[in-house]
Enzyme design. Structure first.
Site, PDB file in Angstrom:
ATOM      1  N   LYS A 124       0.821  -1.188   0.000  1.00  0.00           N
ATOM      2  CA  LYS A 124       0.000   0.000   0.000  1.00  0.00           C
ATOM      3  C   LYS A 124       0.867   1.255   0.000  1.00  0.00           C
ATOM      4  O   LYS A 124       0.417   2.340  -0.321  1.00  0.00           O
ATOM      5  CB  LYS A 124      -0.893  -0.001   1.235  1.00  0.00           C
ATOM      6  CG  LYS A 124      -1.773  -1.234   1.346  1.00  0.00           C
ATOM      7  CD  LYS A 124      -2.527  -1.263   2.663  1.00  0.00           C
ATOM      8  CE  LYS A 124      -3.283  -2.576   2.793  1.00  0.00           C
ATOM      9  NZ  LYS A 124      -3.818  -2.724   4.150  1.00  0.00           N
ATOM     10  N   GLY A 125       2.122   1.086   0.359  1.00  0.00           N
ATOM     11  CA  GLY A 125       2.974   2.240   0.620  1.00  0.00           C
ATOM     12  C   GLY A 125       3.266   3.168  -0.537  1.00  0.00           C
ATOM     13  O   GLY A 125       3.523   4.342  -0.341  1.00  0.00           O
ATOM     14  N   GLU A 158       7.637   1.777  -6.462  1.00  0.00           N
ATOM     15  CA  GLU A 158       7.859   1.287  -5.103  1.00  0.00           C
ATOM     16  C   GLU A 158       7.997   2.466  -4.155  1.00  0.00           C
ATOM     17  O   GLU A 158       8.402   3.556  -4.564  1.00  0.00           O
ATOM     18  CB  GLU A 158       9.122   0.418  -5.095  1.00  0.00           C
ATOM     19  CG  GLU A 158       9.553  -0.117  -3.758  1.00  0.00           C
ATOM     20  CD  GLU A 158       8.569  -1.088  -3.142  1.00  0.00           C
ATOM     21  OE1 GLU A 158       7.461  -0.658  -2.785  1.00  0.00           O
ATOM     22  OE2 GLU A 158       8.913  -2.265  -2.979  1.00  0.00           O
ATOM     23  N   ASP A 159       7.679   2.244  -2.882  1.00  0.00           N
ATOM     24  CA  ASP A 159       7.851   3.303  -1.887  1.00  0.00           C
ATOM     25  C   ASP A 159       9.309   3.378  -1.424  1.00  0.00           C
ATOM     26  O   ASP A 159       9.915   4.445  -1.422  1.00  0.00           O
ATOM     27  CB  ASP A 159       6.899   3.149  -0.701  1.00  0.00           C
ATOM     28  CG  ASP A 159       6.940   1.764  -0.060  1.00  0.00           C
ATOM     29  OD1 ASP A 159       7.762   0.914  -0.463  1.00  0.00           O
ATOM     30  OD2 ASP A 159       6.132   1.521   0.858  1.00  0.00           O
ATOM     31  N   ASP A 187      14.727  -1.364   0.524  1.00  0.00           N
ATOM     32  CA  ASP A 187      15.473  -1.591   1.756  1.00  0.00           C
ATOM     33  C   ASP A 187      16.462  -2.723   1.502  1.00  0.00           C
ATOM     34  O   ASP A 187      17.502  -2.520   0.890  1.00  0.00           O
ATOM     35  CB  ASP A 187      14.469  -1.923   2.870  1.00  0.00           C
ATOM     36  CG  ASP A 187      15.059  -1.831   4.261  1.00  0.00           C
ATOM     37  OD1 ASP A 187      16.120  -2.429   4.491  1.00  0.00           O
ATOM     38  OD2 ASP A 187      14.443  -1.195   5.128  1.00  0.00           O
ATOM     39  N   LYS A 204      17.366   2.892   0.376  1.00  0.00           N
ATOM     40  CA  LYS A 204      18.139   2.766   1.611  1.00  0.00           C
ATOM     41  C   LYS A 204      19.265   1.752   1.368  1.00  0.00           C
ATOM     42  O   LYS A 204      19.200   0.605   1.795  1.00  0.00           O
ATOM     43  CB  LYS A 204      17.221   2.307   2.750  1.00  0.00           C
ATOM     44  CG  LYS A 204      17.853   2.453   4.127  1.00  0.00           C
ATOM     45  CD  LYS A 204      17.029   1.768   5.216  1.00  0.00           C
ATOM     46  CE  LYS A 204      15.647   2.322   5.391  1.00  0.00           C
ATOM     47  NZ  LYS A 204      14.935   1.672   6.539  1.00  0.00           N
ATOM     48  N   ASP A 218       4.401   3.195   6.324  1.00  0.00           N
ATOM     49  CA  ASP A 218       3.758   3.025   7.615  1.00  0.00           C
ATOM     50  C   ASP A 218       4.607   2.228   8.586  1.00  0.00           C
ATOM     51  O   ASP A 218       5.612   1.622   8.221  1.00  0.00           O
ATOM     52  CB  ASP A 218       2.434   2.280   7.431  1.00  0.00           C
ATOM     53  CG  ASP A 218       2.654   0.809   7.119  1.00  0.00           C
ATOM     54  OD1 ASP A 218       2.126  -0.046   7.849  1.00  0.00           O
ATOM     55  OD2 ASP A 218       3.355   0.495   6.128  1.00  0.00           O
ATOM     56  N   ARG A 249       0.827   6.530   7.633  1.00  0.00           N
ATOM     57  CA  ARG A 249       0.777   6.634   6.170  1.00  0.00           C
ATOM     58  C   ARG A 249       0.350   8.019   5.704  1.00  0.00           C
ATOM     59  O   ARG A 249       0.794   8.498   4.673  1.00  0.00           O
ATOM     60  CB  ARG A 249      -0.215   5.618   5.596  1.00  0.00           C
ATOM     61  CG  ARG A 249       0.269   4.209   5.581  1.00  0.00           C
ATOM     62  CD  ARG A 249      -0.648   3.346   4.704  1.00  0.00           C
ATOM     63  NE  ARG A 249      -0.459   1.934   4.937  1.00  0.00           N
ATOM     64  CZ  ARG A 249       0.518   1.200   4.418  1.00  0.00           C
ATOM     65  NH1 ARG A 249       1.411   1.772   3.654  1.00  0.00           N
ATOM     66  NH2 ARG A 249       0.596  -0.085   4.679  1.00  0.00           N
TER      67      ARG A 249
END
Length: 194
Positions: free
Chosen positions: A60-61, A116-117, A120, A148, A176, A182
């Site tokens: 959802k990000g 993509e949010d 990582d 990141k 989130d 969010r």
């Protein structure tokens, strides 16, 4: 009895929120939108004579970032969605990727941009991209709002990166912690993770 349990749950929730204070603003809404504009132009330039793009948003990000980005790509754009995760309710990746909702579009010989949010460890996107490559798209790239690299455990690299962030648990602008934060209109982090 039920009301006592409810009151107790509310106190626990408030205590948890106090233990997870939001850090300083890393990127404002204006900075995020300006970067979406720059990347939208770059993506359009890279697709040159192509007239159609399928944008696959990771739920959802990435929704807020995707809406900013799509507005800045001047071409016929179709939207699709996927849910792939390795987090659950934790602040650290479990390393086990699950796809809870798959893309519905036919990607064969299509131009596909995965939005993509945050990248990582790279595990989730590495897994997802391999699955999407099996559908033989003509062009397949990833645009992430945040990268990141200090947490990377794979060789994955996004094709388009909004901003690079330090090793913090990032929240806001769609990202989130256990479904909270969010809606923050900026990018920040949990101070308890700092």
């Amino acid at each position: 009895m039920a009301e006592e349990k409810k009151a107790s749950a509310e106190v626990k929730k408030e205590t948890a929120m106090e233990q997870e204070p939001v850090g300083k603003i890393l990127f404002t809404e204006e900075q995020i939108r300006a970067r979406a504009r720059e990347l939208g132009r770059q993506i359009r330039e890279d697709l040159k004579d192509q007239d159609e793009l399928i944008v696959v948003c990771t739920l959802k990000g990435a929704v807020m970032w995707m809406t900013d980005l799509v507005k800045e790509i001047p071409m016929d754009t179709k939207l699709d969605f996927v849910i792939a995760s390795s987090y659950g309710s934790s602040t650290a990746s479990s390393g086990v990727v699950t796809i809870k909702m798959d893309v519905e579009s036919n990607l064969y010989k299509k131009n596909v941009l995965v939005v993509e949010d945050i990248v990582d460890s790279g595990n989730t996107l590495s897994f997802l991209m391999e699955k999407l490559k099996e559908r033989n798209p003509r062009w397949l790239k990833v645009c992430t709002m945040l990268d990141k690299p200090s947490r990377r455990t794979t060789g994955f690299k996004a094709d388009y990166v909004g901003f690079t962030v330090d090793d913090l648990f990032i929240i806001g602008y769609g990202l989130d912690y256990d479904q909270r934060y969010r809606g923050l209109p900026y990018i920040s982090y949990l101070q308890s993770e700092n």
